[in-house]
Design an enzyme around this catalytic site. Structure first.
Site, short mmCIF file in Angstrom:
data_model
loop_
_atom_site.label_atom_id
_atom_site.label_comp_id
_atom_site.label_asym_id
_atom_site.label_seq_id
_atom_site.Cartn_x
_atom_site.Cartn_y
_atom_site.Cartn_z
CB CYS A 153 -0.97 -0.02 1.17
SG CYS A 153 -0.34 -0.85 2.63
CG HIS A 246 -0.37 3.80 4.33
ND1 HIS A 246 -1.08 3.58 5.50
CD2 HIS A 246 -0.05 2.57 3.86
CE1 HIS A 246 -1.18 2.26 5.71
NE2 HIS A 246 -0.58 1.64 4.73
N1 LIG Z 1 -4.66 -3.68 5.05
C1 LIG Z 1 -4.05 -3.03 4.05
O1 LIG Z 1 -4.04 -1.78 3.97
C2 LIG Z 1 -3.34 -3.81 2.97
C3 LIG Z 1 -2.84 -3.11 1.87
C4 LIG Z 1 -2.20 -3.79 0.84
C5 LIG Z 1 -2.07 -5.16 0.92
N2 LIG Z 1 -2.54 -5.85 2.00
C6 LIG Z 1 -2.41 -7.31 2.00
O2 LIG Z 1 -3.73 -7.85 1.81
C7 LIG Z 1 -3.85 -9.10 2.49
C8 LIG Z 1 -5.03 -9.02 3.47
O3 LIG Z 1 -4.74 -8.01 4.43
P1 LIG Z 1 -5.80 -7.57 5.55
O4 LIG Z 1 -5.26 -6.33 6.10
O5 LIG Z 1 -7.19 -7.62 5.02
O6 LIG Z 1 -5.64 -8.81 6.62
P2 LIG Z 1 -6.70 -9.37 7.67
O7 LIG Z 1 -7.66 -8.32 8.08
O8 LIG Z 1 -5.88 -10.03 8.72
O9 LIG Z 1 -7.50 -10.51 6.84
C9 LIG Z 1 -6.90 -11.73 6.48
C10 LIG Z 1 -7.87 -12.62 5.73
O10 LIG Z 1 -7.19 -13.85 5.42
C11 LIG Z 1 -8.02 -14.94 5.84
N3 LIG Z 1 -7.19 -16.08 6.27
C12 LIG Z 1 -6.28 -16.12 7.28
N4 LIG Z 1 -5.77 -17.38 7.39
C13 LIG Z 1 -6.35 -18.11 6.41
C14 LIG Z 1 -6.25 -19.49 6.00
N5 LIG Z 1 -5.43 -20.34 6.63
N6 LIG Z 1 -7.00 -19.90 4.96
C15 LIG Z 1 -7.84 -19.06 4.32
N7 LIG Z 1 -7.99 -17.74 4.67
C16 LIG Z 1 -7.25 -17.29 5.70
C17 LIG Z 1 -8.82 -14.41 7.02
O11 LIG Z 1 -9.98 -15.21 7.21
P3 LIG Z 1 -10.63 -15.49 8.68
O12 LIG Z 1 -11.39 -14.26 9.06
O13 LIG Z 1 -11.51 -16.67 8.42
O14 LIG Z 1 -9.49 -15.78 9.61
C18 LIG Z 1 -9.13 -12.99 6.52
O15 LIG Z 1 -10.25 -13.04 5.66
C19 LIG Z 1 -2.50 -9.35 3.18
O16 LIG Z 1 -1.70 -10.18 2.36
C20 LIG Z 1 -1.91 -7.94 3.29
O17 LIG Z 1 -0.51 -7.94 3.38
C21 LIG Z 1 -3.19 -5.21 3.01
#
Ligand SMILES: NC(=O)c1ccc[n+]([C@@H]2O[C@H](COP(=O)([O-])OP(=O)(O)OC[C@H]3O[C@@H](n4cnc5c(N)ncnc54)[C@H](OP(=O)(O)O)[C@@H]3O)[C@@H](O)[C@H]2O)c1
Length: 356
Positions: A153, A246
């Site tokens: 991001c 950010h």
């Molecule tokens: N947040 C940001 O601003 C941002 C920006 C750019 C990129 N990203 C990237 O985008 C991705 C998601 O980020 P986030 O911030 O949304 O994270 P998050 O809120 O922690 O969400 C993670 C997701 O992954 C799922 N998950 C976790 N373990 C799993 C498994 N073993 N099998 C299948 N699903 C699983 C979770 O499902 P459950 O609810 O069922 O556990 C949840 O839906 C990451 O790779 C992160 O680095 C995030």
């Protein structure tokens, strides 16, 4: 707006319960080209009604999603040929690969494949031509499907701000210091007692990701490969008590030393690649420059262009290098789900989904 082929494509979101997954759901709820038909997450959530297992974070949950039963992140469980991945990077590698092998287009937000030489890392207005890597990807991996990534991001915000300067002038050195929102750490993310009234000067793996991804984003596609931009980058990344957005302070050195006025003119006249005009999620202005002395601010500017516009301000001379400026962008919209949806729109407009 009608779809390029006059139909809507069914799509799924993997990792649909998390912070980025929820942003996908908001952006896809009334999308003119895509119909969200499936959501998937971990075994903690699968088999449940979405409304019963997702802790919805912002606004009202779109009614079409609450009743969906959450699926497992397995290509045999998900029917859609186009999947948006908001999976945690600890599991994204294997899962995204299995979907691509099964013939699906995976629009990924995770870090796992971003730097692979045959995987496009795309911001449509900046480097839409990098999608040409998909030919090399298919022949190297034998996948019927494909993986297309969007960047970290903070790297996305920095790259949109720098793209016009990189096009017009010769960047040599870049120092960046980020102030990154808590939503960037996902949900539940950073413990409230760690972040309230605090600044945390460390985000795991963020500095190397930001440094290397920005150079790939601003690289040029030539003869089947992306040649990364060559300027030197040094990043400090910090987590701050801001909900979304950010903010990045940049100090930039150039070989040809543009004045602040020339840099502002380059940024104000930049419209992004013309091939992206008309895509539904593309903002009218991917980049705006404000003259206000105290902007950009997350509170006031993060929803510019519905969260897809990067706002730059405080463009001024620097006594050590050449220029200084501040950029701000929405991390879960421009920096994640919105960027991914725009990538999918670009693929759709190019005919990539015609057989999906
Ligand atoms: N947040 C940001 O601003 C941002 C920006 C750019 C990129 N990203 C990237 O985008 C991705 C998601 O980020 P986030 O911030 O949304 O994270 P998050 O809120 O922690 O969400 C993670 C997701 O992954 C799922 N998950 C976790 N373990 C799993 C498994 N073993 N099998 C299948 N699903 C699983 C979770 O499902 P459950 O609810 O069922 O556990 C949840 O839906 C990451 O790779 C992160 O680095 C995030």
């Amino acid at each position: 707006m009608t779809t390029p082929s006059g139909r809507k494509w069914k799509v799924a979101v993997l990792g649909a319960t998390g912070a980025v997954g929820q942003t996908f759901i908001r952006l896809l709820a009334n999308h003119p080209w895509f119909e969200l038909t499936e959501v998937a997450a971990s075994e903690r959530s699968s088999g449940k009604r979405y409304a019963d297992c997702a802790r919805w974070l912002e606004g009202a949950m779109p009614s079409m999603v609450g009743e969906l039963q959450v699926k497992t992140c397995s290509p045999s469980d998900v029917n859609a040929d186009i999947v948006f991945s908001a999976l945690d990077s600890s599991v994204a590698g294997e899962i995204e690969k299995s979907f691509a092998e099964a013939g699906k287009f995976v629009l990924s937000n995770a870090k796992n494949f971003r730097m692979d030489t045959d995987v496009p890392l795309v911001i449509p207005e900046v480097n839409a031509d990098h999608l040409a890597l998909l030919d090399a990807q298919r022949s190297a991996r034998g996948w019927k499907g494909a993986i297309i990534t969007n960047a970290n991001c903070a790297a996305t915000v920095a790259a949109v701000a720098l793209a016009p300067l990189h096009e017009r002038f010769v960047l040599d050195k870049l120092f960046l210091t980020t102030m990154q929102a808590v939503s960037g750490a996902g949900y539940p993310g950073v413990a409230s007692l760690d972040i309230l009234g605090n600044v945390i000067p460390y985000i795991a793996d963020e500095e190397p990701k930001l440094e290397r991804e920005m150079l790939k984003l601003l690289g040029r596609y030539e003869d089947g490969e992306v040649i990364s931009a060559a300027f030197k980058v040094s990043a400090h990344t910090n987590r701050v008590a801001v909900e979304h957005g950010h903010t990045i302070c940049m100090t930039i050195g150039f070989d040809d030393k543009p004045t602040p006025e020339a840099a502002i003119e380059a940024m104000r006249t930049w419209e992004g690649l013309a091939s992206t005009a008309g895509l539904p999620t593309r903002p009218k202005h991917p980049l705006v420059v404000t003259d206000a002395p105290d902007r950009p601010q997350p509170k006031r500017d993060v929803y510019a262009g519905d969260g897809m516009t990067v706002t730059v301000g405080r463009v001024r001379r620097d006594s050590v290098l050449d220029l200084r400026m501040v950029a701000l962008g929405h991390n879960t919209v421009r920096g994640a789900a919105g960027g991914s949806v725009l990538n999918a729109e670009l693929l759709a407009a190019n005919g990539a989904f015609d057989s999906a």
